[in-house]
Write a protein that holds these residues in place. Structure first.
Motif, PDB file in Angstrom:
ATOM      1  N   ILE A  16       6.986  15.472  -0.244  1.00 37.80           N
ATOM      2  CA  ILE A  16       7.337  15.098   1.139  1.00 37.80           C
ATOM      3  C   ILE A  16       6.184  15.423   2.092  1.00 37.80           C
ATOM      4  N   ILE A  55       3.748  12.599   1.686  1.00 43.22           N
ATOM      5  CA  ILE A  55       4.248  11.370   2.302  1.00 43.22           C
ATOM      6  C   ILE A  55       3.881  11.357   3.783  1.00 43.22           C
ATOM      7  N   LYS A  56       4.045  12.490   4.428  1.00 41.60           N
ATOM      8  CA  LYS A  56       3.771  12.574   5.861  1.00 41.60           C
ATOM      9  C   LYS A  56       2.274  12.512   6.183  1.00 41.60           C
ATOM     10  N   GLN A  57       1.438  12.634   5.147  1.00 38.57           N
ATOM     11  CA  GLN A  57      -0.008  12.555   5.373  1.00 38.57           C
ATOM     12  C   GLN A  57      -0.607  11.191   5.058  1.00 38.57           C
ATOM     13  N   ILE A  58      -0.200  10.595   3.947  1.00 33.30           N
ATOM     14  CA  ILE A  58      -0.985   9.448   3.453  1.00 33.30           C
ATOM     15  C   ILE A  58      -0.228   8.133   3.269  1.00 33.30           C
ATOM     16  N   VAL A  59       1.082   8.128   3.367  1.00 33.36           N
ATOM     17  CA  VAL A  59       1.800   6.877   3.066  1.00 33.36           C
ATOM     18  C   VAL A  59       1.981   6.045   4.337  1.00 33.36           C
ATOM     19  N   PRO A  60       1.473   4.794   4.333  1.00 31.76           N
ATOM     20  CA  PRO A  60       1.539   3.981   5.543  1.00 31.76           C
ATOM     21  C   PRO A  60       2.957   3.492   5.874  1.00 31.76           C
ATOM     22  N   TYR A  79      -5.461  13.293  14.283  1.00 32.03           N
ATOM     23  CA  TYR A  79      -5.739  14.008  13.040  1.00 32.03           C
ATOM     24  C   TYR A  79      -6.806  15.064  13.327  1.00 32.03           C
ATOM     25  N   LYS A 114       1.819   1.961  -3.437  1.00 30.21           N
ATOM     26  CA  LYS A 114       0.645   2.491  -4.150  1.00 30.21           C
ATOM     27  C   LYS A 114       0.421   3.969  -3.848  1.00 30.21           C
ATOM     28  N   MET A 162       0.827  -1.205   0.000  1.00 30.59           N
ATOM     29  CA  MET A 162       0.000   0.000   0.000  1.00 30.59           C
ATOM     30  C   MET A 162       0.863   1.258   0.000  1.00 30.59           C
ATOM     31  N   LYS A 165      -9.116  12.012  10.302  1.00 30.73           N
ATOM     32  CA  LYS A 165      -8.549  11.157   9.246  1.00 30.73           C
ATOM     33  C   LYS A 165      -7.490  11.950   8.496  1.00 30.73           C
ATOM     34  N   PRO A 166      -6.574  11.233   7.858  1.00 32.80           N
ATOM     35  CA  PRO A 166      -5.613  11.979   7.049  1.00 32.80           C
ATOM     36  C   PRO A 166      -6.305  12.499   5.795  1.00 32.80           C
ATOM     37  N   ILE A 174      -6.762  12.288   2.477  1.00 28.30           N
ATOM     38  CA  ILE A 174      -6.441  11.324   1.435  1.00 28.30           C
ATOM     39  C   ILE A 174      -6.548  11.963   0.061  1.00 28.30           C
TER      40      ILE A 174
END
Lengths: 77, 157
Positions: free
Chosen positions: B114, B117-122, B145, B60, B57, B149-150, B152
């Motif tokens: 960047i 990345i800090k918001q949505i990448v697991p 949050y 992705k 993920m 939620k982040p 997305i």
């Protein structure tokens, strides 16, 4: 049956990186409820859920065979 | 080397490899961001970091960030590799390369990457200190949050 994946502190709290849950057709919200009550996971309000690698909303339905990841606030970068 | 534009790997990241992935005859600029492991954070000394990812993920979501960038800045090419596992102080955790016809877009798109990345990448990091350890969950210094939620969707920004 759904496949649950855990990461970061959730993985340590539950003592495993994955578990199988005998259930079908439940919402994300219901799943979080089960994890809170049956598995004593705290802070589920901050946790995002991904169904089959896609972020899901509270009302989305989880079906048998789905892979469901519990995603605490991320800290990459 | 991995040919993938969006990659999560355990081995050290080579800058040259990531840059090569975005080279283009249309490019007039390539910007790179190198995220490294910092020793001191607010007076607390980090001994090392442990990064963990939901790898399929995460790759992705990195690809999604690449798509968002290409929609916002025309003719850009993006490559991002994030490292996981045990990282020592000064080790490279992430490299982002963006090429574009003009430099402004390359700079802006790289910063955008960047932040996303800090918001949505697991991917998660565990800080190991001299007197303890903890998974870091909110680099923006929030308890949770803000909206539960982040963000997305890019439109939410």
């Amino acid at each position: 049956m759904i496949n649950l994946l855990f990461f970061a502190h959730l993985q340590e709290e539950i003592g495993n990186d994955k578990i199988k849950l005998e259930t079908d057709n439940i919402t994300v919200k219901q799943l979080k409820g089960i994890l809170k009550t049956d598995y004593n996971l705290s802070q589920m309000d901050q946790v995002m859920v991904a169904i089959n690698e896609e972020y899901a909303l509270e009302d989305d339905i989880i079906k048998s065979g789905d892979t469901v990841a519990l995603i605490p606030p991320v800290s990459g970068g | 080397m991995s040919e993938k534009l969006f990659n999560v790997q355990e081995k050290p990241i080579q800058l040259e490899e990531i840059v090569k992935k975005v080279e283009s005859s249309n490019a007039g600029a390539i910007t790179t961001f190198i995220g490294t492991v910092r020793e001191w954070t607010k007076g607390k000394r980090t001994v090392y970091l442990e990064y963990q990812a939901y790898v399929p993920m995460a790759e992705k979501m990195l690809a999604q960030i690449g798509s968002e960038i290409q929609a916002k800045w025309e003719n850009t090419k993006v490559a991002i590799t994030h490292r996981i596992g045990h990282l020592d102080i000064s080790d490279v955790a992430v490299i982002i390369a963006v090429s574009s016809p003009h430099r402004k877009a390359a700079y802006e798109a790289n910063e955008y990457a960047i932040e996303r990345i800090k918001q949505i990448v697991p991917i998660w990091k565990k800080e190991q200190w001299e007197d303890g350890e903890a998974w870091i969950g909110d680099q923006l210094e929030r308890v949770a949050y803000q909206e539960g939620k982040p963000k997305i969707k890019d439109e939410d920004r």
